[in-house]
Design a protein around this motif. Structure first.
Motif, PDB file in Angstrom:
ATOM      1  N   GLY A  53       0.827  -1.212   0.000  1.00 20.42           N
ATOM      2  CA  GLY A  53       0.000   0.000   0.000  1.00 20.42           C
ATOM      3  C   GLY A  53       0.856   1.255   0.000  1.00 20.42           C
ATOM      4  O   GLY A  53       0.592   2.208   0.727  1.00 20.42           O
ATOM      5  N   LEU A  54       1.872   1.266  -0.847  1.00 17.58           N
ATOM      6  CA  LEU A  54       2.836   2.361  -0.891  1.00 17.58           C
ATOM      7  C   LEU A  54       2.219   3.622  -1.492  1.00 17.58           C
ATOM      8  O   LEU A  54       1.593   3.580  -2.555  1.00 17.58           O
ATOM      9  CB  LEU A  54       4.039   1.915  -1.733  1.00 17.58           C
ATOM     10  CG  LEU A  54       5.247   2.815  -1.767  1.00 17.58           C
ATOM     11  CD1 LEU A  54       5.921   2.861  -0.413  1.00 17.58           C
ATOM     12  CD2 LEU A  54       6.236   2.299  -2.806  1.00 17.58           C
ATOM     13  N   ASN A  55       2.375   4.743  -0.810  1.00 23.98           N
ATOM     14  CA  ASN A  55       1.965   6.062  -1.310  1.00 23.98           C
ATOM     15  C   ASN A  55       3.056   7.038  -0.882  1.00 23.98           C
ATOM     16  O   ASN A  55       2.977   7.659   0.166  1.00 23.98           O
ATOM     17  CB  ASN A  55       0.611   6.474  -0.757  1.00 23.98           C
ATOM     18  CG  ASN A  55       0.092   7.752  -1.396  1.00 23.98           C
ATOM     19  OD1 ASN A  55       0.755   8.362  -2.229  1.00 23.98           O
ATOM     20  ND2 ASN A  55      -1.084   8.169  -0.991  1.00 23.98           N
ATOM     21  N   LEU A  56       4.090   7.139  -1.710  1.00 28.37           N
ATOM     22  CA  LEU A  56       5.279   7.909  -1.394  1.00 28.37           C
ATOM     23  C   LEU A  56       5.220   9.267  -2.079  1.00 28.37           C
ATOM     24  O   LEU A  56       5.011   9.350  -3.292  1.00 28.37           O
ATOM     25  CB  LEU A  56       6.519   7.137  -1.862  1.00 28.37           C
ATOM     26  CG  LEU A  56       7.861   7.818  -1.711  1.00 28.37           C
ATOM     27  CD1 LEU A  56       8.218   7.947  -0.238  1.00 28.37           C
ATOM     28  CD2 LEU A  56       8.925   7.022  -2.436  1.00 28.37           C
ATOM     29  N   LYS A  57       5.418  10.319  -1.308  1.00 24.97           N
ATOM     30  CA  LYS A  57       5.430  11.674  -1.864  1.00 24.97           C
ATOM     31  C   LYS A  57       6.794  12.285  -1.623  1.00 24.97           C
ATOM     32  O   LYS A  57       7.314  12.250  -0.517  1.00 24.97           O
ATOM     33  CB  LYS A  57       4.347  12.530  -1.228  1.00 24.97           C
ATOM     34  CG  LYS A  57       2.966  12.054  -1.595  1.00 24.97           C
ATOM     35  CD  LYS A  57       1.887  12.882  -0.983  1.00 24.97           C
ATOM     36  CE  LYS A  57       0.539  12.284  -1.379  1.00 24.97           C
ATOM     37  NZ  LYS A  57      -0.568  12.918  -0.750  1.00 24.97           N
ATOM     38  N   TYR A  58       7.369  12.830  -2.701  1.00 26.72           N
ATOM     39  CA  TYR A  58       8.660  13.491  -2.611  1.00 26.72           C
ATOM     40  C   TYR A  58       8.421  14.986  -2.778  1.00 26.72           C
ATOM     41  O   TYR A  58       7.744  15.410  -3.717  1.00 26.72           O
ATOM     42  CB  TYR A  58       9.605  12.974  -3.704  1.00 26.72           C
ATOM     43  CG  TYR A  58      10.947  13.647  -3.688  1.00 26.72           C
ATOM     44  CD1 TYR A  58      11.919  13.279  -2.759  1.00 26.72           C
ATOM     45  CD2 TYR A  58      11.252  14.658  -4.590  1.00 26.72           C
ATOM     46  CE1 TYR A  58      13.145  13.900  -2.732  1.00 26.72           C
ATOM     47  CE2 TYR A  58      12.483  15.282  -4.572  1.00 26.72           C
ATOM     48  CZ  TYR A  58      13.427  14.901  -3.638  1.00 26.72           C
ATOM     49  OH  TYR A  58      14.639  15.521  -3.609  1.00 26.72           O
ATOM     50  N   THR A  59       8.969  15.756  -1.849  1.00 26.28           N
ATOM     51  CA  THR A  59       8.784  17.206  -1.913  1.00 26.28           C
ATOM     52  C   THR A  59      10.118  17.898  -2.127  1.00 26.28           C
ATOM     53  O   THR A  59      11.175  17.405  -1.718  1.00 26.28           O
ATOM     54  CB  THR A  59       8.136  17.755  -0.628  1.00 26.28           C
ATOM     55  OG1 THR A  59       8.973  17.437   0.485  1.00 26.28           O
ATOM     56  CG2 THR A  59       6.755  17.163  -0.412  1.00 26.28           C
ATOM     57  N   ASP A  60      10.043  19.062  -2.751  1.00 22.15           N
ATOM     58  CA  ASP A  60      11.211  19.912  -2.948  1.00 22.15           C
ATOM     59  C   ASP A  60      10.777  21.332  -2.609  1.00 22.15           C
ATOM     60  O   ASP A  60       9.858  21.864  -3.236  1.00 22.15           O
ATOM     61  CB  ASP A  60      11.705  19.814  -4.392  1.00 22.15           C
ATOM     62  CG  ASP A  60      12.980  20.603  -4.620  1.00 22.15           C
ATOM     63  OD1 ASP A  60      13.586  21.085  -3.648  1.00 22.15           O
ATOM     64  OD2 ASP A  60      13.373  20.723  -5.795  1.00 22.15           O
ATOM     65  N   SER A  61      11.390  21.924  -1.620  1.00 22.17           N
ATOM     66  CA  SER A  61      11.056  23.272  -1.160  1.00 22.17           C
ATOM     67  C   SER A  61       9.572  23.385  -0.781  1.00 22.17           C
ATOM     68  O   SER A  61       8.915  24.377  -1.100  1.00 22.17           O
ATOM     69  CB  SER A  61      11.411  24.308  -2.225  1.00 22.17           C
ATOM     70  OG  SER A  61      12.775  24.218  -2.562  1.00 22.17           O
TER      71      SER A  61
END
Length: 183
Positions: free
Chosen positions: A46-54
């Motif tokens: 159930g992967l829900n990965l969010k990558y943020t930048d600034s």
């Protein structure tokens, strides 16, 4: 008696010395007990990965399952049940990648997407492929398998595809046909 006693001491010392010399440091092998070399070291469901930048979300990866093979010499992550990946540009426009199966190789930076691969860009161009590779370092897409590329009003069928991630240098290889759609 003294000779018998000294022979016995010599024999015991010899056995102890041989035992110490024949021992080897196999701590790494002991740590692996219970872990098959072919099994993943970790499983995420159930992967829900969010990558943020600034503070801005730039990538959102969703997948039913990820297998982590970082216990291998050639490290990789496998997504056996597929991926759904959203990529957001500076204007927060979304591109989307869907595939039935994916594998990410850490050392090479190559992502191998397989089975019903659909890549939709922010400019509404869409690529359909059986298999597609993405070179993360060069930000380049490529395949030598059959593709259908829809750009503007044209639908281009061919065998192979080569492009940057924004499709500004998109090229369908070995073109089988081009269909121009009415508006």
């Amino acid at each position: 008696m003294d000779i018998y006693k000294s022979h016995r001491i010599f024999l015991v010392c010899s056995v102890i010395l041989m035992t110490l010399i024949s021992c080897k440091n196999n701590f790494d092998e002991v740590k692996k007990i219970g872990v098959s070399e072919n099994a993943p070291i970790g499983i995420a469901e159930g992967l829900n990965l969010k990558y943020t930048d600034s503070g801005r979300v730039t990538v959102n990866l969703r997948s039913p399952k990820m297998l982590d093979y970082s216990n291998r010499i050639f490290v990789f992550n496998e997504f056996p049940d597929g991926i759904d990946l959203d990529l957001f540009d500076e204007e927060n426009q979304r591109s989307n990648v869907i595939a039935d199966y994916a594998i990410v190789y850490d050392k090479t930076g190559i992502i191998d997407l397989q089975g019903n691969v659909v890549l939709s860009s922010t400019s509404k161009d869409t690529l359909f492929a059986e298999q597609l590779y993405f070179d993360q370092k060069r930000e380049w897409l490529f395949t030598n398998r059959p593709v259908t590329f829809r750009t503007g009003r044209d639908v281009i069928n061919g065998k192979g595809f080569d492009s940057d991630v924004k499709f500004t240098k998109a090229q369908v290889l070995e073109i089988d046909g081009i269909i121009t759609l009415d508006e």
